[in-house]
Scaffold this motif. Structure first.
Motif, mmCIF file in Angstrom:
data_model
loop_
_atom_site.group_PDB
_atom_site.id
_atom_site.type_symbol
_atom_site.label_atom_id
_atom_site.label_comp_id
_atom_site.label_asym_id
_atom_site.label_seq_id
_atom_site.Cartn_x
_atom_site.Cartn_y
_atom_site.Cartn_z
ATOM 1 N N GLY A 198 -5.821 -7.332 -2.005
ATOM 2 C CA GLY A 198 -4.493 -6.847 -1.251
ATOM 3 C C GLY A 198 -4.955 -6.276 0.280
ATOM 4 O O GLY A 198 -5.913 -6.711 0.943
ATOM 5 N N GLY A 199 -4.108 -5.270 0.524
ATOM 6 C CA GLY A 199 -3.084 -4.540 -0.075
ATOM 7 C C GLY A 199 -4.020 -3.586 -0.979
ATOM 8 O O GLY A 199 -4.922 -3.488 -1.227
ATOM 9 N N THR A 200 -2.859 -3.254 -2.265
ATOM 10 C CA THR A 200 -3.357 -2.441 -3.089
ATOM 11 C C THR A 200 -2.861 -2.956 -4.514
ATOM 12 O O THR A 200 -1.851 -2.650 -4.921
ATOM 13 N N ARG B 10 -7.487 7.903 4.590
ATOM 14 C CA ARG B 10 -7.149 7.511 3.059
ATOM 15 C C ARG B 10 -6.526 8.711 2.385
ATOM 16 O O ARG B 10 -6.850 9.953 2.833
ATOM 17 N N TYR C 172 -7.312 2.471 10.302
ATOM 18 C CA TYR C 172 -8.413 1.101 10.593
ATOM 19 C C TYR C 172 -8.075 -0.177 9.990
ATOM 20 O O TYR C 172 -8.821 -1.148 10.434
ATOM 21 N N PHE D 258 -5.748 -5.669 7.331
ATOM 22 C CA PHE D 258 -5.351 -6.633 6.415
ATOM 23 C C PHE D 258 -3.831 -6.952 6.454
ATOM 24 O O PHE D 258 -3.066 -6.238 6.997
ATOM 25 N N SER E 13 0.172 4.134 1.571
ATOM 26 C CA SER E 13 0.208 4.398 2.959
ATOM 27 C C SER E 13 -1.013 3.508 3.848
ATOM 28 O O SER E 13 -1.556 2.848 2.951
ATOM 29 N N ILE E 14 -0.605 3.508 5.035
ATOM 30 C CA ILE E 14 -1.329 2.660 5.733
ATOM 31 C C ILE E 14 -2.557 3.309 6.533
ATOM 32 O O ILE E 14 -2.327 4.315 7.319
ATOM 33 N N CYS E 15 -3.819 2.818 6.186
ATOM 34 C CA CYS E 15 -4.776 3.409 6.820
ATOM 35 C C CYS E 15 -5.008 3.075 8.340
ATOM 36 O O CYS E 15 -4.962 1.829 8.636
ATOM 37 N N CYS F 187 0.712 -1.179 0.008
ATOM 38 C CA CYS F 187 -0.078 -0.009 -0.003
ATOM 39 C C CYS F 187 1.090 1.248 -0.068
ATOM 40 O O CYS F 187 1.866 1.184 0.535
#
Ligand code: SF4
Length: 372
Positions: free
Chosen positions: A57-59, A129, A17, A20, A13-15, A11
């Motif tokens: 994912g992930g992204t 986000r 909440y 995963f 950046s890491i959200c 990702c």
């Protein structure tokens, strides 16, 4: 037919909440990971028929279109991938450009699942986000221009500080961009989520439970009115456009997962790959198995699972066919335990079919716990 799940754990950046299996994007690590993933797919194939491929994912949309093409080609080499297979790419709006969307389409992706989460700027900021609502709308346009006629959107409800009116605004914005499919998830705050600290520090709160129930029921009624069909507790689609891949999870289907942390279910067994990206790459590199744990499911466990997941579907389950498959009278075994839910109108029995009402869907975990 089998489904194939490919996990891409990176990702931008890491959200705050997120629970995963993911980490920050790093170009070198990503290159080694794609090579390891390609090798795992190629080594495992026995040319069995496959009709869905899902990049999650992930992204996954952080990969280059050429890398997505390589992984799809590996699937086609190792499996007998149906010509009409559904190939989904989870995509974050900030990774979308007209060129990348066209590239994904040319690579063989035919379904885009966009992680929008909210169309309201303050909500996106609270969740950490990195895209804006306008970027999300632009990503849908870019997907359309690239030729995607199967687009799904994820929204999250019951966000910190979100009122019922705020949620209605989100649902109207979703209807406005007209995806073929939408997933509406309630925010789940896991115990150590950084969002919990953010909420405490900023004094953000969640609407009362009754409001969350109203939000859920209102959005489903509004989406019915807009021509969507609810087919699962959290999923709606245009007629005939449910996620064929995700249906395998709810319809007692079979799938193979590739990549770190990916799960597989096949021939009565379930297994899970090692979660760590680095360990996954190193195990592949040194020729060791990437499977971290494996268990054989008893017939009883398979039945419990078929009931537990099948009743998440709006159409519910045909108890006669499940009973025939597992050699028991399902109704006989569970009628007593289900009686209170049926009396309260939370579960409905129509002939051989058992399903949850929408009120029942709000309490699905409690009701379905009678099976496990
Ligand atoms: S983009 Fe998705 S997977 Fe990545 S950190 Fe955010 S919620 Fe988690």
């Amino acid at each position: 037919m089998l489904g194939i799940y490919l996990h891409i754990p990176f990702c931008s950046s890491i959200c705050n909440y997120c629970n995963f299996n993911r980490g920050l994007f790093e170009s070198g690590l990503k290159d080694r990971y794609v090579a390891a993933l390609e090798a795992e797919i190629t080594a495992s194939g026995r040319h069995e028929p496959v009709d869905t491929i899902f990049f999650g994912g992930g992204t996954p949309s952080l990969l280059e279109p050429a890398e997505i093409a390589r992984l799809i080609a590996a699937c086609r080499t190792a499996f007998d991938v149906d010509a009409g297979a559904e190939v989904t790419l989870e995509t974050n709006p900030e990774t979308s450009t007209p060129e990348r969307m066209s590239g994904f389409r040319d690579a063989g992706v035919n379904r885009i699942s966009l992680g929008v989460q909210s169309f309201r700027e303050p909500e996106l900021k609270r969740l950490g986000r990195i895209h804006s609502a306008d970027r999300a709308r632009a990503a849908v346009r870019e997907a359309r221009t690239a030729g995607f006629d199967n687009v799904s959107l994820d929204l999250m409800m019951w966000l910190p500080q979100q009122s019922k009116a705020d949620w209605r605004e989100n649902v109207e914005a979703l209807i406005d961009v007209a995806p073929e499919h939408a997933s509406l998830y309630l925010l789940e705050l896991y115990p150590n989520a950084p969002l919990r600290e953010d909420m405490a520090r900023a004094g953000w709160s969640l609407a009362p439970d009754d409001d969350a129930a109203d939000m859920y029921l209102w959005s489903l009624a509004r989406l019915d009115e807009a021509g969507y069909e609810q087919y699962e507790i959290s999923n709606v689609s245009r007629p005939g456009r449910p996620s064929r891949h995700n249906l395998k999870y709810w319809q007692d289907g079979e799938w193979l997962g590739f990549g770190c942390g990916a799960h597989s279910t096949r021939n009565g067994a379930r297994w899970k790959n090692v979660a760590s990206t680095a360990e996954y790459i190193s195990r592949r590199h040194t020729g060791h198995s990437v499977v971290a744990e494996r268990r054989e499911l008893t017939r009883g466990a398979q039945l419990e699972e078929a009931l537990f997941t099948g009743l998440r579907l709006a159409a519910g389950l045909d108890l006669d066919s499940v009973g025939r498959l597992y050699g028991i009278d399902v109704w006989d075994r569970y009628a007593g335990a289900l009686h209170p839910a049926i009396e309260a109108g939370l579960a409905i029995r129509e002939g051989a079919r058992l399903r949850l009402s929408r009120d029942g869907m709000l309490l699905a975990n409690e009701i379905l716990s009678v099976f496990v």
